[in-house]
Design a protein around this motif. Structure first.
Motif, PDB file in Angstrom:
ATOM      1  N   HIS A 192     -24.734  16.115  26.366  1.00  0.00           N
ATOM      2  CA  HIS A 192     -25.733  15.222  27.166  1.00  0.00           C
ATOM      3  C   HIS A 192     -27.246  15.833  26.717  1.00  0.00           C
ATOM      4  CE1 HIS A 192     -22.900  13.290  29.511  1.00  0.00           C
ATOM      5  NE2 HIS A 192     -22.965  13.955  30.501  1.00  0.00           N
ATOM      6  N   ASN A 232     -22.977   1.558  22.473  1.00  0.00           N
ATOM      7  CA  ASN A 232     -22.134   2.700  22.949  1.00  0.00           C
ATOM      8  C   ASN A 232     -22.876   3.910  23.159  1.00  0.00           C
ATOM      9  OD1 ASN A 232     -19.656   1.166  23.539  1.00  0.00           O
ATOM     10  ND2 ASN A 232     -18.796   1.954  21.445  1.00  0.00           N
ATOM     11  N   ALA A 235     -25.524   3.857  25.596  1.00  0.00           N
ATOM     12  CA  ALA A 235     -25.014   3.938  26.811  1.00  0.00           C
ATOM     13  C   ALA A 235     -24.419   5.430  27.185  1.00  0.00           C
ATOM     14  CB  ALA A 235     -23.604   3.254  26.982  1.00  0.00           C
ATOM     15  N   ARG A 236     -24.188   6.152  26.118  1.00  0.00           N
ATOM     16  CA  ARG A 236     -24.107   7.509  26.154  1.00  0.00           C
ATOM     17  C   ARG A 236     -25.267   8.290  26.752  1.00  0.00           C
ATOM     18  NH1 ARG A 236     -21.786   9.081  20.993  1.00  0.00           N
ATOM     19  NH2 ARG A 236     -21.945  11.101  21.806  1.00  0.00           N
ATOM     20  N   GLU A 238     -28.121   7.061  28.041  1.00  0.00           N
ATOM     21  CA  GLU A 238     -28.274   6.516  29.327  1.00  0.00           C
ATOM     22  C   GLU A 238     -27.369   7.455  30.493  1.00  0.00           C
ATOM     23  OE1 GLU A 238     -30.288   5.251  32.716  1.00  0.00           O
ATOM     24  OE2 GLU A 238     -30.903   5.161  30.552  1.00  0.00           O
ATOM     25  N   THR A 239     -26.304   7.591  30.224  1.00  0.00           N
ATOM     26  CA  THR A 239     -25.351   8.326  31.071  1.00  0.00           C
ATOM     27  C   THR A 239     -25.924   9.936  31.005  1.00  0.00           C
ATOM     28  OG1 THR A 239     -23.394   7.000  30.766  1.00  0.00           O
ATOM     29  CG2 THR A 239     -23.065   9.551  31.342  1.00  0.00           C
ATOM     30  N   GLU A 242     -29.052  10.022  33.605  1.00  0.00           N
ATOM     31  CA  GLU A 242     -28.450   9.980  34.894  1.00  0.00           C
ATOM     32  C   GLU A 242     -28.132  11.287  35.134  1.00  0.00           C
ATOM     33  OE1 GLU A 242     -29.335   7.763  36.925  1.00  0.00           O
ATOM     34  OE2 GLU A 242     -30.385   6.565  35.161  1.00  0.00           O
ATOM     35  N   PHE A 243     -27.239  11.996  34.127  1.00  0.00           N
ATOM     36  CA  PHE A 243     -27.023  13.322  34.712  1.00  0.00           C
ATOM     37  C   PHE A 243     -27.729  14.391  34.709  1.00  0.00           C
ATOM     38  CE2 PHE A 243     -24.863  17.253  33.285  1.00  0.00           C
ATOM     39  CZ  PHE A 243     -23.962  17.695  34.223  1.00  0.00           C
ATOM     40  N   THR A 293     -17.613  17.486  38.155  1.00  0.00           N
ATOM     41  CA  THR A 293     -17.576  16.699  36.950  1.00  0.00           C
ATOM     42  C   THR A 293     -17.108  17.477  35.691  1.00  0.00           C
ATOM     43  OG1 THR A 293     -19.435  15.210  37.680  1.00  0.00           O
ATOM     44  CG2 THR A 293     -18.987  15.299  35.507  1.00  0.00           C
TER      45      THR A 293
END
Length: 348
Positions: A192, A232, A235-236, A238-239, A242-243, A293
């Motif tokens: 991340h 993709n 999107a990763r 953005e994930t 958020e994390f 998680t």
């Protein structure tokens, strides 16, 4: 003087034979000088801590312990408060750019080719590596091509960043692997933090350099349209963003503990009103916090009175117990539930 053997000269008994000079007494460092030295060292540590916490560098937790210790003594507390005030003034005067996730813009996948942007093949991009005076220096990240010619002394031949030029080396921007195997555009398997690092680099080039087009390949097709791979990857990112936001919220609710480890006495974790770099009115008690998680765990300082901060149902039902009833918390073995300091084993 008398004669000596082999025409040597024998000194008369009246002459003084040189002796080893007496040892010079070492200067003893007095308490005042020693204290001043310690304070000077503490100031350096405190400044490093401020910088690391502001930019999220790794030494933050290591220096929080030192700062907490210095706040315990009246003599050094005044210095620490002065440092804190000075740092706030310094941040304002230096205009240090914020590194908070919410202040960084998301990467826009669309690049409007109709606005004069170029569509380059990887082979064509190689011609813009700075080795040709007739061409500017280009580099690519996430398939986006930027003109970095104004920084040619850095990106041109012999420059510190020349390995980025004339190619898309997205991965190397965050891994630091500048070999041919590392200078690639693949982001598979990056963490991340690495993905957010790529986002930060794109934001940097968007701000300081000119976007001139895209390179055909992993992220853009021959018509300059974003590929599924780019969608993709974004999107990763953005994930990951958020994390990070969730982690920031969690850190406010469950600040990290102070910790130390000694080979003879083992480890210890404890809480204070500044542990984890989170200033607050309560110190809390140490608990093991389980991350559902990542399945990892860490020591967290937990509010143990009044209304809880986490807002979970189990906490809402408790009466004047803070967040102690949160389902993801575990008490340290052999430690009093009300203690703000716990001894820990190596595998705790």
């Amino acid at each position: 003087m008398g004669e000596g053997v082999g025409n040597g000269v024998i000194p008369s008994t009246s002459e003084k034979v040189p002796t080893i000079p007496p040892a010079v007494k070492r200067k003893v460092v007095g308490p005042g000088l020693l204290t001043t030295t310690l304070i000077y060292a503490a100031v350096q540590v405190a400044i490093l801590s401020c910088l690391s916490s502001y930019y999220n560098f790794g030494i933050r937790n290591a220096t929080v312990l030192t700062i907490d210790f210095l706040y315990e003594f009246d003599y050094t507390k005044g210095y620490m408060e002065w440092i804190s005030e000075s740092w706030e003034e310094t941040k304002e005067s230096m205009k240090i750019p914020s590194r908070k996730a919410e202040d960084l813009k998301a990467v826009n996948a669309e690049v409007h080719i109709a606005d004069g942007k170029q569509i380059l093949t990887p082979e064509q991009l190689k011609f813009f590596d700075g080795s040709r005076d007739s061409k500017p220096v280009y580099l690519a990240i996430l398939g986006r091509v930027y003109d970095v010619n104004k920084g040619k002394k850095h990106y041109g031949p012999g420059g510190g960043y020349s390995f980025f030029s004339g190619r898309d080396a997205t991965r190397a921007f965050v891994t630091g692997d500048f070999t041919e195997k590392g200078l690639i555009d693949d982001t598979e398997g990056l963490s991340h933090e690495d993905l957010l690092g790529i986002r930060d680099w794109v934001s940097f080039y968007e701000k300081d350099y000119t976007l001139v087009g895209v390179v055909i390949g992993r992220y853009y097709d021959q018509d300059g349209k974003p590929t599924k791979e780019l969608e993709n990857t974004l999107a990763r990112i953005e994930t990951a963003n958020e994390f990070r936001k969730l982690q920031a919220v969690e850190t406010e609710v469950f600040p990290p503990c102070n910790s130390e480890w000694h080979q003879k006495t083992g480890g210890r974790v404890w809480c204070s009103t500044r542990s984890g770099g989170v200033n607050r009115e309560w110190a809390g008690v140490p608990r093991v916090l389980l991350d559902q998680t990542t399945k990892s765990r860490r020591c967290a300082c937990v509010k143990n009175f009044g209304t809880g901060l986490s807002g979970v149902e189990a906490v809402k039902k408790s009466n004047n117990r803070g967040d102690l009833d949160h389902p993801h918390l575990k008490q340290y073995p052999n430690c009093s539930p009300t203690a703000n300091s716990c001894k820990i084993e190596e595998n705790d």
